[in-house]
Design an enzyme around this catalytic site. Structure first.
Site, PDB file in Angstrom:
ATOM      1  N   HIS A 176     -19.513  13.431  15.978  1.00  0.00           N
ATOM      2  CA  HIS A 176     -18.493  12.648  16.677  1.00  0.00           C
ATOM      3  C   HIS A 176     -18.781  11.152  16.678  1.00  0.00           C
ATOM      4  CE1 HIS A 176     -16.190  16.030  18.602  1.00  0.00           C
ATOM      5  NE2 HIS A 176     -17.298  16.666  18.260  1.00  0.00           N
ATOM      6  N   ASP A 390     -17.985   2.289  16.631  1.00  0.00           N
ATOM      7  CA  ASP A 390     -17.456   3.459  17.328  1.00  0.00           C
ATOM      8  C   ASP A 390     -17.039   4.490  16.288  1.00  0.00           C
ATOM      9  OD1 ASP A 390     -16.683   5.009  19.472  1.00  0.00           O
ATOM     10  OD2 ASP A 390     -15.514   3.414  20.413  1.00  0.00           O
TER      11      ASP A 390
END
Length: 489
Positions: A176, A390
């Site tokens: 993730h 991110d």
């Protein structure tokens, strides 16, 4: 291929055998106190749970993970239509495996060494031990030829451990967070062991193609396996081929319909009006929503906003910045330092620019339910997503989904996974404070027709590529079915 060995387990065939198993650091439930004073389990909010719960319900599924309380053993239990298998962690496990190796070693390393990673052999040993515990828990409950989907960087050794114990199962892994370039990843003393752990999976999923490419490059440099396209032809230490592991980009998304439904709710719409009134009805509300994490670029956006006030390009009353910074890893030193820095910046800017009737920055160090967050999204004329690095950034996607009137403007860091998909945002380099300031002014002054055009295109993408689509495409690829991924809008 070197891997940590787990004793081979016999495939489960009894009532406790499951055909589809999700493995994550946490179970998808939170323990609450019910009306009768007794503890009850409630499903956690979040897109991952939303996406996978129907798959589990339709495929006799189980979820393996920690239940959230250290030094406590909880027996497996059912919540709704999900079977939950808690993996116990001691307080020392949490300190060394989770706060230590996962979040003070891997997290900064995988986020471009924004802060220096710490390398401790005791942390690695505990990480390996806890990963083995998760693998053993899965091995005991997996039905013959089950599908197992392992989630995220805390459990990177589980795929190889599970393959060693249960060669019959199909194994997927999804990362993730970003996967770093080889030159950064190579700093990790246990780099080969991590790669071997991930290569135990039949399919390793990443947020961006660049992450998958970084992984494959590290494989070529450090492990010597043959790589053809996305496929890694894995061999053992004797050079005997064992299996093929594929690395692919499968960008995650959100529960789009839930956000849209909340934005249309009369209660949420009324709350949005209240929030704007409580802010003093400024012309422009700017919003930042993040965990208080050094990867999110919170200080950069606050500094840029403060300088715009200093320069007179924005003024208090005309514009207000609302910064939601939910608490995060508050026992880790770098996070404590970040909180002091951010709160110091906010205090200085407010002290210099506040008026009796208006505040420059509303800083909220809280977590909020999704209903309140959607109301804030609806209030925000501009949202600032300025992450330094991110994996995806789901806040950007939630904001887009909430803009039913299509007039909001997204300022988005080019270093987020979402930048690959939301190309009609105003994309910025958050390290470039002058460029960030110009982007904020561009967003504030953007004509409504242009804002609507950009938002309409981004919403079309979010509507077609939701979190359910993400899980479906990953699992179909894992099972080697042909998939047709929606074209970029």
């Amino acid at each position: 291929m070197r891997s940590t060995t787990v004793t081979v387990a016999t495939p489960a065939t009894s009532a406790n055998a499951y055909d589809f198993i999700v493995v994550a650091n946490r179970l998808p439930v939170d323990r609450k106190i019910g009306a009768d004073g007794e503890p009850v389990w409630q499903r956690s909010p979040g897109g991952l749970v939303t996406a996978l719960a129907p798959v589990m319900e339709n495929n006799d599924g189980a979820w393996v993970g920690w239940h959230g309380a250290p030094d406590e053993t909880v027996e497996p239990f059912d919540q709704g239509n999900m079977h939950l298998v808690p993996v116990p962690l001691s307080a020392e496990d949490v300190e060394m495996y989770y706060e230590g190796f996962s979040n003070a070693t891997l997290w900064p390393l995988y986020h471009d060494v924004i802060v220096p990673p710490e390398y401790h052999r005791t942390w690695w040993d505990r990480y390996e031990r806890v990963n083995r515990r998760f693998a053993e828990a899965v091995s005991e409950i997996a039905a013959p030829n089950a599908v197992v989907w392992v989630q995220d960087y805390q459990l990177q050794l589980v795929p190889a451990m599970l393959r060693s114990a249960r060669p019959d199962v199909k194994i997927g892994f999804f990362n993730h967070i970003p996967f770093p370039p080889y030159e950064i990843f190579a700093q990790l003393p246990w780099r080969a062991r991590i790669l071997d752990g991930l290569l135990g999976a039949d399919l390793v999923g990443f947020q961006r193609q660049s992450d998958a490419n970084n992984f494959l490059r590290s494989i070529r440099r450090l492990r010597g396996h043959i790589v053809r396209g996305s496929a890694v032809h894995v061999h053992d230490d004797a050079g005997t081929p064992t299996h093929i592991s594929r690395a692919e980009a499968h960008p995650i998304s959100i529960d789009t319909q839930r956000i849209i439904d909340l934005a249309k709710s009369p209660e949420v719409q009324e709350r949005a009006k209240q929030i704007r009134s409580e802010l003093g009805n400024p012309d422009t509300v700017l919003l930042g929503v993040d965990r208080l994490d050094y990867t999110k670029g919170i200080a950069h956006r606050i500094k840029a906003f403060g300088e715009l006030l200093d320069d007179g390009r924005l003024s208090v009353g005309q514009a207000c910045l609302v910064q939601v910074a939910s608490p995060s890893r508050e026992r880790v030193g770098s996070y404590l330092n970040l909180r002091e820095e951010v709160e110091g910046l906010v205090g200085r800017i407010n002290g210099e620019h506040d008026t009796l009737s208006h505040t420059a920055i509303r800083y909220l160090h809280h977590s909020y339910p999704v209903e309140e967050m959607v109301a804030m999204y609806m209030v925000a004329d501009v949202i600032l997503v300025t992450a330094l690095r991110d994996g995806m950034n789901l806040v950007a996607k939630e904001y887009v989904a909430s803009q039913d009137d299509q007039v909001g403007v997204l300022v988005l860091s080019e270093f987020t996974g979402a930048a690959d998909q939301l190309r009609h945002a105003i994309q910025v380099n958050p390290h470039d404070i002058d460029g960030l300031k110009d982007a904020i002014v561009q967003a504030v002054e953007m004509p409504e027709a242009e804002a609507k055009r950009r938002m309409r295109i981004m919403r079309r993408h979010i509507l077609s590529q939701d979190v359910t689509r993400w899980s479906e495409t990953f699992l179909r690829s894992l099972s080697n079915e042909e998939i047709e991924v929606g074209a970029e809008k």
